[in-house]
Every structure is written in structure tokens, then in C-alpha cells.
Scaffold this motif. Structure first.
Motif: not given
Length: 368
Positions: A36-56
Motif C-alpha cells: 500500500r502507498f501511505v498518504e502520510r500527510v493524511r495520517l492525522h486524519q486516520v488517527a482521529a477516526g476517519q476512513d481513507l481510501r487505500e492506494r495500491d
């Protein structure tokens, strides 16, 4: 045929592999620990409980001809021009692009590794999300851009969570006066408590201990102060600085090994005036483009151009409905001009999406 091996599929590595693989006479192998490609600039959104699309990664590499190897790099042998992997498969290269990025430095303060949560990897962000959902109080340590984004995202998404930010500097100290004023207003609106100009001496299961002995109780500690890089370059005998970042010349080539280039957080890149570029995807994308072009120029018998780089702005998310765009001079020092509010949030979202679009169209000029 020139075989280029790229280590790391973050923003810089993924772009470098994508751009190099589109060139005639070049084969590319991209090595990464996950699919998976990790959108690191969005990880604070993941930490706050938001679901983000995974990028293969395979999807992002589709049509380029690049080969993806999902494995962990265990050793680099620059004399034999070979990379060793955890699976035991040796991987030979003609040119190596070192793009292994950075990770949260949880070893700088006692107890941080055992009791604090980082937000620099997908795994850390998921673990933080699970912990934050049941916590009553959270202390974010570090007042840089990562800390500001983590604190505001948590406070907005989890209103029952009492969030505190602890920083050794003043809040937004590197911003303009207008930027600092807006940041204060947002923190006040979200109810985030700020402890400024204090240092954390130790992290415990029940909070943090400040220099001087004061205990600040907290159910959850989020660690965003300081980043460290992998030790592979150091262990391989490549020239590195005191932090282990690879030393490169004005064309992004290792100062000690002419077949090795470095981009992204793991590289110590300087402007012509000597200023070291900060760790950021806004730095990594254009630098990765310039590194690939330098490799191609040398392959064609031409002298590559030296690094040319100037900053335009710093984009800071303040939750989903607010942001701060701090416009800066070329050397990253703040101008007085800022963009704030909903328009700034849309601007930041556009920039983040553009960073992903560039992965599919790697020759597009980048400057953020």
C-alpha cells in the motif's frame, strides 16, 4: 539497459520509480515493505477516526513497466552494487535511489517508546485511533506542523476528548504574526490547552513528566517531536550526517558513492546558499524529479543541472473545516500573508490531492 533500484515507496520513492520507469533504456525495481502507498500527510486524519481510501502500489505503477518487490531491505552493499532483502533475495543495481524516509523518534526521551503513540506510519495512526476512541485526555507533545495538525484533528473529530499540546517553543513560533493569531483562535475554539516553552523529560503510562518534575496526567500521549531515519546508509559505509541522513551533492548523488542517489527525508539536501531543506513531502517530490533527471543526464553523457529549489507556502490542516496557508519566502521564512478558514482547508485539500496526482503523472512540475 540501466537497472535502477528504488528503496522506499513514499512520496519521493514512488515518484522517482514512476518517472524513471517511463524512460527508454531503463528498467526499475521498487522495493517497499508493504503493498500500500501511505498518504502520510493524511495520517492525522486516520488517527482521529476517519476512513481513507487505500492506494495500491501496483495501481500507481500500472503501465510504467516498473517491478514492485514487497520486502524489507536488510543491507546495502555499495561496493558490490547489491541490496539484500529479508526474503534472502539479492538485488543487483546499476543505480540506487535511496528513499527510505523517516519515522517518529520515540527513543529520545525515556518512556516514549513504551507509552507514547506516534503518527508517522499507518500502523501508528491506526493504533492511536483505537486508543483515542476510549481516552478522556490526550497530550500531544511537539508544536511543529505534525503536532498542530494532530491536536486540532483529534479535538475536532473527538469532542469528548480533552486535548492538550505541549511544546518547547511558542505556539506557531515559526509562523507570521497573522498566522500565530489565527492558530490561537482555532486552538481556543477547539478547547485545546497549550503548555508552551516546556520540555518533556519522561513519558509514563499516566502522562508526561516535564523538566523540573511536574507530572501532567493524561490517558494518551501523542509523540510528534523529532524524526529519525533508517540506519542502512550508515551501516553500508555511505557518507551521512550526524543524524544518519545521506550526504548528497548538488545533483542528489551520494558524496561517497557515485552510483547512489538519495531523495526525501533520508537525504541531507541543501540549496545553493547552503540551507538544508526540511523534511517534507513538499521538498521530496521536486527533489525526486531532479534526481531522476540527473541520472538520465549522466546516462546520456550530459552534465546534470544542480538542485534548484524554493519554497512557496506551508499548508497546515486545522481539522476538516479550517486550515492555515502560510506563504513563505524561497528560504521558507514566513511572509506576513496567510490564507485561513474554509478556503484554506480547500486549498490544502487540493494540494494533497495534487501530490497523489503527480504520482500518476510524474513529469508534471512540482512546487508547493
Amino acid at each position: 539497459m540501466t537497472h535502477i533500484v528504488v528503496l522506499g515507496a513514499g512520496y519521493s520513492g514512488q515518484l522517482a520509480a514512476n518517472l524513471a520507469a517511463r524512460q527508454d533504456g531503463v528498467s526499475v525495481t521498487l522495493v517497499n515493505e508493504r503493498y500500500r502507498f501511505v498518504e502520510r500527510v493524511r495520517l492525522h486524519q486516520v488517527a482521529a477516526g476517519q476512513d481513507l481510501r487505500e492506494r495500491d502500489l501496483g495501481e500507481l505503477l500500472a503501465g510504467t513497466g516498473a517491478r514492485l518487490v514487497v520486502d524489507r531491505v536488510t543491507r546495502i552493499d555499495p561496493d558490490a552494487k547489491r541490496v539484500e532483502l529479508a526474503s534472502g533475495e539479492p538485488l543487483a543495481y546499476d543505480v540506487l535511489i535511496y528513499a527510505l524516509g523517516s519515522r517518529a523518534d520515540l527513543d529520545s526521551v525515556p518512556g516514549a517508546a513504551e507509552h507514547a503513540h506516534g503518527v508517522a506510519s499507518a500502523e501508528q495512526a491506526v493504533a492511536l485511533r483505537e486508543r483515542a476512541s476510549s481516552a478522556g485526555t490526550a497530550t500531544v507533545v511537539g508544536g511543529g506542523l505534525t503536532g498542530i495538525e494532530a491536536a486540532t484533528e483529534l479535538a475536532e473529530s473527538l469532542p469528548s476528548l480533552k486535548v492538550r499540546l505541549v511544546t518547547g517553543d511558542g505556539l506557531g513560533e515559526r509562523l507570521s504574526e497573522r498566522g500565530r493569531r489565527h492558530l490561537r483562535r482555532v486552538f481556543d475554539r477547539l478547547g485545546i490547552d497549550v503548555r508552551e516553552r516546556v520540555l518533556v523529560e519522561r513519558v509514563r503510562a499516566d502522562g508526561v513528566v516535564l523538566a523540573g518534575g511536574e507530572h501532567v496526567p493524561s490517558d494518551l500521549v501523542v509523540w510528534t517531536t523529532g524524526f529519525t531515519v533508517p540506519s542502512l546508509a550508515t551501516e553500508a559505509g555511505l557518507a551521512v550526517d550526524a543524524r544518519g541522513r545521506m550526504l548528497v551533492d548538488e545533483t542528489l548523488r551520494s558524496t561517497s558513492h557515485q552510483d547512489v542517489y538519495a531523495v526525501g527525508d533520508a537525504a541531507s539536501v541543501h540549496r545553493a546558499d547552503g540551507q538544508e531543506l526540511r523534511m517534507a513531502w513538499a521538498t521530496g517530490l521536486p527533489v525526486a524529479q531532479q534526481a531522476v533527471r540527473a541520472i538520465l543526464a549522466r546516462r546520456a553523457g550530459r552534465n546534470p543541472r544542480p538542485v534548484r529549489f524554493r519554497y512557496l507556502n506551508q499548508c497546515i490542516s486545522l481539522g476538516r473545516r479550517d486550515a492555515l496557508i502560510q506563504f513563505v519566502h524561497g528560504d521558507d521564512s514566513p511572509r506576513e500573508a496567510v490564507l485561513t478558514g474554509r478556503i484554506a482547508a480547500l486549498y490544502k485539500e487540493m494540494i494533497v490531492r495534487t501530490a497523489l496526482t503527480v504520482q500518476r503523472h510524474p513529469a508534471v512540475p512540482t512546487s508547493f
